[in-house]
Structure formats: C-alpha cells, structure tokens
Design an enzyme around this catalytic site. Structure first.
Site, PDB file in Angstrom:
ATOM      1  N   LYS A  10       0.710  -1.539  -0.352  1.00 40.74           N
ATOM      2  CA  LYS A  10       0.171   0.059   0.256  1.00 40.74           C
ATOM      3  C   LYS A  10       0.753   1.310   0.082  1.00 40.74           C
ATOM      4  CE  LYS A  10      -3.686   0.058   2.530  1.00 40.74           C
ATOM      5  NZ  LYS A  10      -4.592   0.204   3.357  1.00 40.74           N
TER       6      LYS A  10
HETATM    7  C1  E4P Z   1      -7.912   1.263   4.146  1.00 36.48           C
HETATM    8  O1  E4P Z   1      -6.903   0.625   2.689  1.00 36.48           O
HETATM    9  C2  E4P Z   1      -7.657   1.942   5.046  1.00 36.48           C
HETATM   10  O2  E4P Z   1      -6.241   2.577   5.530  1.00 36.48           O
HETATM   11  C3  E4P Z   1      -8.880   1.727   6.133  1.00 36.48           C
HETATM   12  O3  E4P Z   1      -9.979   1.372   5.800  1.00 36.48           O
HETATM   13  C4  E4P Z   1      -9.042   3.520   6.628  1.00 36.48           C
HETATM   14  O4  E4P Z   1     -10.387   3.171   7.928  1.00 36.48           O
HETATM   15  P1  E4P Z   1     -10.004   4.153   8.320  1.00 36.48           P
HETATM   16  O5  E4P Z   1     -11.032   5.662   8.186  1.00 36.48           O
HETATM   17  O6  E4P Z   1     -12.069   3.170   9.373  1.00 36.48           O
HETATM   18  O7  E4P Z   1      -9.776   4.291   9.754  1.00 36.48           O
END
Ligand code: E4P
Length: 225
Positions: A85
């Site tokens: 990522k």
């Molecule tokens: C996934 O890629 C994200 O990091 C995650 O879903 C963010 O979620 P949040 O907004 O609940 O922290």
C-alpha cells in the site's frame, strides 16, 4: 465482490476466515500500531492464518519515493505475495511507478478524490482505495467518489480495481457496492453487521421451534433423515 477484512487482529482474522468468503486482509500503519508488536511478526502471523491464496496488504511509511521503494522491496522479499500500500502523495505516485517496474503489486491508499485514483492507476496501482467514511465525515460524498473512480477505470480501460475502504456502517457498504466497486475492505464489527436482521433471527427461531416440536430438541437433518 472481493471481500477483505480491514484489521491485524489475529482473533478477528481467524474468525473471519472461518466464517466468510474472504479474499484477503488489509492493514494500514494505524492498524499495525494498534497491535503494539513488531510488524514482521504481525504479518507472519496473519499470513499463517490466511494462507497464500488470500491477499495481504501492508503499507509503506517513507516520506520519499526512494525510501518507499526500498520498503516495498524489503516487504516483498519477506513475503513475495504481499500487496504494497502506497499513499497517493506526489512521492507516493513516483514510488508506485518504481515499485510497479519491479513487478510488485500495489494498492494506492488514502484516496479522497477521483483524480488521485486515476493517476495512481496510470502509475501502476492494481487496487485503488477511496476512504468512504472519512469523506462522509467532512460532508463530502464517499460513495460518489468511489462511483466516479469506477467510471474512470471503465472510460480509460484501466486494469485497476476499486478497493473501497473506511466504513462505519452497512448503509455505506451497500451504497458503495451498488456504485459498481469491485472490492471492499471492512472492519470486523461492520462485516458482522452485514448479515444482521431481526427477521432473519426470528425466522430461524421459528424454524427451530416448529422442527423440534416434531423431531426433538437439537435434532438435525443428519439425525432424522
Ligand atoms: C484501508 O485501506 C484504510 O486504511 C482503512 O479502511 C481506513 O479506515 P478508517 O477510516 O476507519 O481508519
């Protein structure tokens, strides 16, 4: 629909893999930090639970493309199935091109606009992760952003898939899925809510009561067929 679980909690992952048709697990730096132990052991433990047929996503933390590229190579050497990522900053977009050139799979993350997603896809990202709830929290429209990204992928015939992320409730999940996204990552608590309906519970309770009245308590088809 490609379902993923957005957590590094091992008990939640074990339960999720046991119950649901999960294609993988996503993490981010906050999710990893919450476990408060070395990232290497967390990823190893998750991989042991999910096996190599499911995806595992882990994020780089460098603030330059060069460092992100080194991090991606290190993570890939440790687990060559890992999907890396990378945030959609200018350095992140540069890093994506370097990482993609090494043949390493990429999820572009921290996406809040369709244009960030488009550029990430052109830079080589396979998954594009728009943050639905974080947009909704600031009176923007997370589902609209996801839907625009779906259209851009179609218009430009890109290979990328939308991996919608950041959900706090089932309505957000439903609307995102209806917008045509290809994949979704959901925290365990919201994932469980996808199957909740009181009429399902009362319906099943009625079946049990009618059945047991005739065939006996605790009997299944296996016992009486
Ligand atoms: C996934 O890629 C994200 O990091 C995650 O879903 C963010 O979620 P949040 O907004 O609940 O922290």
């Amino acid at each position: 629909m490609i379902y993923m679980l957005d957590t590094a909690n091992l008990a939640a992952i074990e339960r999720g893999v046991d119950l649901y048709p999960l294609a993988g697990v996503t993490t981010n730096p906050s999710i990893i930090a919450k476990e408060n132990r070395p990232m290497r052991s967390i990823l190893m433990d998750i991989r042991e639970i999910i096996g190599t047929s499911r995806m595992l996503h882990a994020q780089v933390m460098g603030d330059t493309a060069e460092v992100m590229h080194q991090e991606a190579k290190l993570l890939h050497k440790f687990d060559n199935e890992l999907i890396i990522k990378v945030p959609v900053t200018p350095q992140g977009i540069k890093a994506m091109q370097m990482i993609a050139a090494d043949g390493i799979r990429i999820t572009a993350t921290a996406i809040l606009t369709p244009q960030q997603a488009l550029m990430a896809a052109v830079a080589g990202a396979e998954f594009l992760a728009p943050y639905i709830n974080r947009l909704d929290n600031i009176c923007s429209n997370g589902v609209q952003v996801a839907s625009d990204i779906v259209k851009l992928i179609e218009n430009y015939q890109l290979d990328a898939k939308v991996l919608a992320a950041s959900f706090k409730n089932v309505q957000q999940v439903h609307e995102a899925i209806m917008s045509g996204i290809q994949s979704i990552t959901i925290v365990p608590e919201v994932f469980d809510q996808l199957l909740v309906h009181p009429l399902t519970d009362s319906g099943v309770a009625g079946f049990v009561s009618d059945w047991e009245g005739v065939y006996g308590q605790g009997k299944t088809v296996l016992d009486v067929f």
